[in-house]
Scaffold this active site. Sequence first.
Site, PDB file in Angstrom:
ATOM      1  N   LYS A   1       7.135  23.650 -13.127  1.00  0.00           N
ATOM      2  CA  LYS A   1       6.680  22.194 -12.991  1.00  0.00           C
ATOM      3  C   LYS A   1       6.208  21.900 -11.096  1.00  0.00           C
ATOM      4  O   LYS A   1       5.366  21.792 -10.897  1.00  0.00           O
ATOM      5  CB  LYS A   1       7.193  20.702 -13.066  1.00  0.00           C
ATOM      6  CG  LYS A   1       6.467  19.821 -13.385  1.00  0.00           C
ATOM      7  CD  LYS A   1       5.597  18.811 -13.998  1.00  0.00           C
ATOM      8  CE  LYS A   1       5.290  17.856 -13.490  1.00  0.00           C
ATOM      9  NZ  LYS A   1       5.001  16.574 -14.558  1.00  0.00           N
TER      10      LYS A   1
ATOM     11  N   GLU B   1       8.795  19.764 -23.609  1.00  0.00           N
ATOM     12  CA  GLU B   1       8.868  19.730 -23.273  1.00  0.00           C
ATOM     13  C   GLU B   1       9.234  21.246 -22.085  1.00  0.00           C
ATOM     14  O   GLU B   1       8.164  22.259 -21.355  1.00  0.00           O
ATOM     15  CB  GLU B   1       8.553  18.968 -22.083  1.00  0.00           C
ATOM     16  CG  GLU B   1       8.590  17.530 -22.451  1.00  0.00           C
ATOM     17  CD  GLU B   1       6.511  17.520 -22.224  1.00  0.00           C
ATOM     18  OE1 GLU B   1       6.053  17.754 -21.844  1.00  0.00           O
ATOM     19  OE2 GLU B   1       5.866  16.844 -23.110  1.00  0.00           O
TER      20      GLU B   1
ATOM     21  N   GLU C   1      -4.462  17.038 -10.197  1.00  0.00           N
ATOM     22  CA  GLU C   1      -5.594  17.635 -11.499  1.00  0.00           C
ATOM     23  C   GLU C   1      -6.848  17.937 -11.525  1.00  0.00           C
ATOM     24  O   GLU C   1      -7.236  17.258 -12.269  1.00  0.00           O
ATOM     25  CB  GLU C   1      -5.186  16.972 -12.491  1.00  0.00           C
ATOM     26  CG  GLU C   1      -4.969  17.996 -14.033  1.00  0.00           C
ATOM     27  CD  GLU C   1      -3.980  16.989 -14.877  1.00  0.00           C
ATOM     28  OE1 GLU C   1      -3.035  16.161 -15.247  1.00  0.00           O
ATOM     29  OE2 GLU C   1      -5.098  16.430 -16.719  1.00  0.00           O
TER      30      GLU C   1
ATOM     31  N   HIS D   1      -0.635  18.678 -26.120  1.00  0.00           N
ATOM     32  CA  HIS D   1      -0.623  17.112 -25.493  1.00  0.00           C
ATOM     33  C   HIS D   1      -2.374  16.730 -26.352  1.00  0.00           C
ATOM     34  O   HIS D   1      -2.275  15.153 -26.885  1.00  0.00           O
ATOM     35  CB  HIS D   1      -0.883  17.171 -24.111  1.00  0.00           C
ATOM     36  CG  HIS D   1       0.627  16.969 -23.248  1.00  0.00           C
ATOM     37  ND1 HIS D   1       1.341  17.743 -23.516  1.00  0.00           N
ATOM     38  CD2 HIS D   1       1.280  15.528 -23.315  1.00  0.00           C
ATOM     39  CE1 HIS D   1       2.255  17.335 -23.018  1.00  0.00           C
ATOM     40  NE2 HIS D   1       2.616  15.686 -22.395  1.00  0.00           N
TER      41      HIS D   1
ATOM     42  N   LYS E   1       3.452  11.936 -10.937  1.00  0.00           N
ATOM     43  CA  LYS E   1       2.435  10.543 -11.907  1.00  0.00           C
ATOM     44  C   LYS E   1       3.222   9.569 -12.509  1.00  0.00           C
ATOM     45  O   LYS E   1       4.449   9.704 -12.752  1.00  0.00           O
ATOM     46  CB  LYS E   1       1.786  11.337 -12.845  1.00  0.00           C
ATOM     47  CG  LYS E   1       0.152  12.198 -13.046  1.00  0.00           C
ATOM     48  CD  LYS E   1       0.095  12.867 -14.387  1.00  0.00           C
ATOM     49  CE  LYS E   1      -0.626  13.783 -13.863  1.00  0.00           C
ATOM     50  NZ  LYS E   1      -0.934  14.693 -14.925  1.00  0.00           N
TER      51      LYS E   1
ATOM     52  N   ASN F   1      -0.429  19.532 -19.796  1.00  0.00           N
ATOM     53  CA  ASN F   1      -1.559  18.854 -21.169  1.00  0.00           C
ATOM     54  C   ASN F   1      -1.354  20.170 -22.696  1.00  0.00           C
ATOM     55  O   ASN F   1      -1.932  19.661 -23.196  1.00  0.00           O
ATOM     56  CB  ASN F   1      -2.950  19.003 -20.865  1.00  0.00           C
ATOM     57  CG  ASN F   1      -2.314  17.902 -19.540  1.00  0.00           C
ATOM     58  OD1 ASN F   1      -1.595  16.855 -19.460  1.00  0.00           O
ATOM     59  ND2 ASN F   1      -3.785  17.828 -19.027  1.00  0.00           N
TER      60      ASN F   1
ATOM     61  N   HIS G   1      -1.265  13.707 -29.021  1.00  0.00           N
ATOM     62  CA  HIS G   1      -1.805  12.436 -28.672  1.00  0.00           C
ATOM     63  C   HIS G   1      -2.209  12.085 -29.523  1.00  0.00           C
ATOM     64  O   HIS G   1      -2.539  10.873 -30.463  1.00  0.00           O
ATOM     65  CB  HIS G   1      -2.935  12.446 -27.476  1.00  0.00           C
ATOM     66  CG  HIS G   1      -3.370  11.043 -26.828  1.00  0.00           C
ATOM     67  ND1 HIS G   1      -4.482  10.619 -27.832  1.00  0.00           N
ATOM     68  CD2 HIS G   1      -2.970  10.217 -26.248  1.00  0.00           C
ATOM     69  CE1 HIS G   1      -4.547   9.810 -26.592  1.00  0.00           C
ATOM     70  NE2 HIS G   1      -3.698   9.412 -25.893  1.00  0.00           N
TER      71      HIS G   1
ATOM     72  N   HIS H   1       6.907  11.135 -28.115  1.00  0.00           N
ATOM     73  CA  HIS H   1       5.683  11.712 -27.421  1.00  0.00           C
ATOM     74  C   HIS H   1       6.804  13.027 -27.039  1.00  0.00           C
ATOM     75  O   HIS H   1       5.919  13.616 -27.960  1.00  0.00           O
ATOM     76  CB  HIS H   1       5.917  11.062 -26.343  1.00  0.00           C
ATOM     77  CG  HIS H   1       5.224  12.785 -24.984  1.00  0.00           C
ATOM     78  ND1 HIS H   1       3.963  11.879 -25.299  1.00  0.00           N
ATOM     79  CD2 HIS H   1       5.361  13.155 -24.140  1.00  0.00           C
ATOM     80  CE1 HIS H   1       3.670  12.716 -24.456  1.00  0.00           C
ATOM     81  NE2 HIS H   1       3.877  13.314 -23.971  1.00  0.00           N
TER      82      HIS H   1
ATOM     83  N   ARG I   1       1.896  -1.195  -0.024  1.00  0.00           N
ATOM     84  CA  ARG I   1       0.044   0.021  -0.223  1.00  0.00           C
ATOM     85  C   ARG I   1       0.252   1.274  -0.203  1.00  0.00           C
ATOM     86  O   ARG I   1       0.521   2.300   0.358  1.00  0.00           O
ATOM     87  CB  ARG I   1      -0.950   0.148   1.270  1.00  0.00           C
ATOM     88  CG  ARG I   1      -1.797  -1.626   1.009  1.00  0.00           C
ATOM     89  CD  ARG I   1      -2.974  -0.542   1.861  1.00  0.00           C
ATOM     90  NE  ARG I   1      -3.958  -1.626   1.761  1.00  0.00           N
ATOM     91  CZ  ARG I   1      -4.486  -2.270   3.193  1.00  0.00           C
ATOM     92  NH1 ARG I   1      -3.547  -2.936   3.694  1.00  0.00           N
ATOM     93  NH2 ARG I   1      -5.669  -3.640   2.720  1.00  0.00           N
TER      94      ARG I   1
ATOM     95  N   ARG J   1      -2.746  22.310 -12.669  1.00  0.00           N
ATOM     96  CA  ARG J   1      -2.035  20.848 -13.584  1.00  0.00           C
ATOM     97  C   ARG J   1      -2.471  20.696 -14.758  1.00  0.00           C
ATOM     98  O   ARG J   1      -1.306  20.391 -15.791  1.00  0.00           O
ATOM     99  CB  ARG J   1      -2.365  19.923 -12.395  1.00  0.00           C
ATOM    100  CG  ARG J   1      -0.601  19.184 -13.026  1.00  0.00           C
ATOM    101  CD  ARG J   1       0.002  17.736 -11.727  1.00  0.00           C
ATOM    102  NE  ARG J   1       0.347  17.430 -12.283  1.00  0.00           N
ATOM    103  CZ  ARG J   1       0.654  16.123 -11.551  1.00  0.00           C
ATOM    104  NH1 ARG J   1       1.091  15.923 -10.659  1.00  0.00           N
ATOM    105  NH2 ARG J   1       1.904  15.224 -12.232  1.00  0.00           N
TER     106      ARG J   1
HETATM  107  N1  GLY Z   1       3.356  16.046 -17.183  1.00  0.00           N
HETATM  108  C1  GLY Z   1       2.101  16.217 -17.228  1.00  0.00           C
HETATM  109  C2  GLY Z   1       2.032  16.254 -15.414  1.00  0.00           C
HETATM  110  O1  GLY Z   1       3.029  15.866 -14.479  1.00  0.00           O
HETATM  111  O2  GLY Z   1       0.758  16.844 -14.936  1.00  0.00           O
END
Ligand code: GLY
Length: 374
Positions: free
Chosen positions: A232, A190, A242, A254, A148, A251, A258, A272, A126, A247
């Site tokens: 960031k 990025e 998010e 993206h 993430k 994107n 995508h 990517h 956990r 956050r």
């Molecule tokens: N790569 C996008 C984020 O970390 O929210």
Amino acid sequence: MAVIEVALAGREYDVTIEAGAIDEMDKRLWDFLPASIPGRPKIPFVADTNTYKLYSGAIAMAMGTEGYEADWFVVEPGEGAKSWAVLERLTDWLLALGVTRSDHVFALGGGVVGDLTGFACAVMKRGCGFVQIPTTLLAQVDSSVGGKTAINTGAGKNLIGAFHQPAAVLIDPLVLNTLPDREMRAGFAEVLKYGLLGDAEFFDWLEGNAAKVLEREPAALSHAIATSIRAKARIVAADERETSGVRALLNLGHTFGHALEAETGFSDRLLHGEAVALGMVLAAKYSARRGEISAQDADRAAAVIAASGLPSEIASLGMQCDGERLVDHMRHDKKMESDHLPFLLLKGIGAAYMARNVELSDVAAFLDEELVRA
Ligand code: GLY
């Protein structure tokens, strides 16, 4: 050395940026060496075959000076490692090692290794600790920071995952000297994203210094990495999961990107970061089409992306498809809400915002024009 805090109450951690840090990682990461792995003090490291080959020797030396030994779980490079099968092998391996919730697992690699290791640690008893040691520019400025973690399934990329913050991130910019140029450029997309979404001054600086960063000129590279991570860290601290829309600004590029990745089969045809670069050009052009930014600003975004050797024209992909087909890929985007898809667009250089009033039919018409222009 720069140390940037990700200020999440109760889960705060430092991102340390230091040339040569890998050779000294025992000292930098002393606090995270194991408290309770029984028997010989072996430290669990996850790597891919490339990062294992490049850095396991230096890490063995650093660990050895403190009387520790590294134990390695090595995966094949590429997205294939973000699978249920590899996750099962990794978690079995960690259980066999006797990892406890107070131990830390070290992820040495790009986004794939970081995402896989982070997710394994999110579910290990956990939740156990982990430390990110990202070795690609993309992982250093984006995926290693913010918690993430995910694996892929047949239904799509990153659909199974968890938010699980690392205990520390250690960035050694020198490792980028062995990164292939194409991957360096993909990570640079990025970096450009942080300027375009929220920092016009940084964008100006990147316009003048892209070549130096891409050539790994130490001062320029460290400035680009640190400025990206500061952005960031601020965004993650404001909206860890998010949920508030802050956050989601990360994107930018993206949604278009995508769709392009899906159309090109999530393959080496379009990395990517390259998809994000082209996606940002399309987001800028679409914003100009809606009258939200000037054509000159959209051209500036396209120009710095092209000058960095990144794709800035749909034509360069040689795709045989129309706008509706690309929009159809967007309908499967995980950001799709019940009846609309929120789009990250621009009100200016350094001013991204989330538009909730975008008609997908209009996006398809715009993409048709772009494809014809090609
Ligand atoms: N790569 C996008 C984020 O970390 O929210």
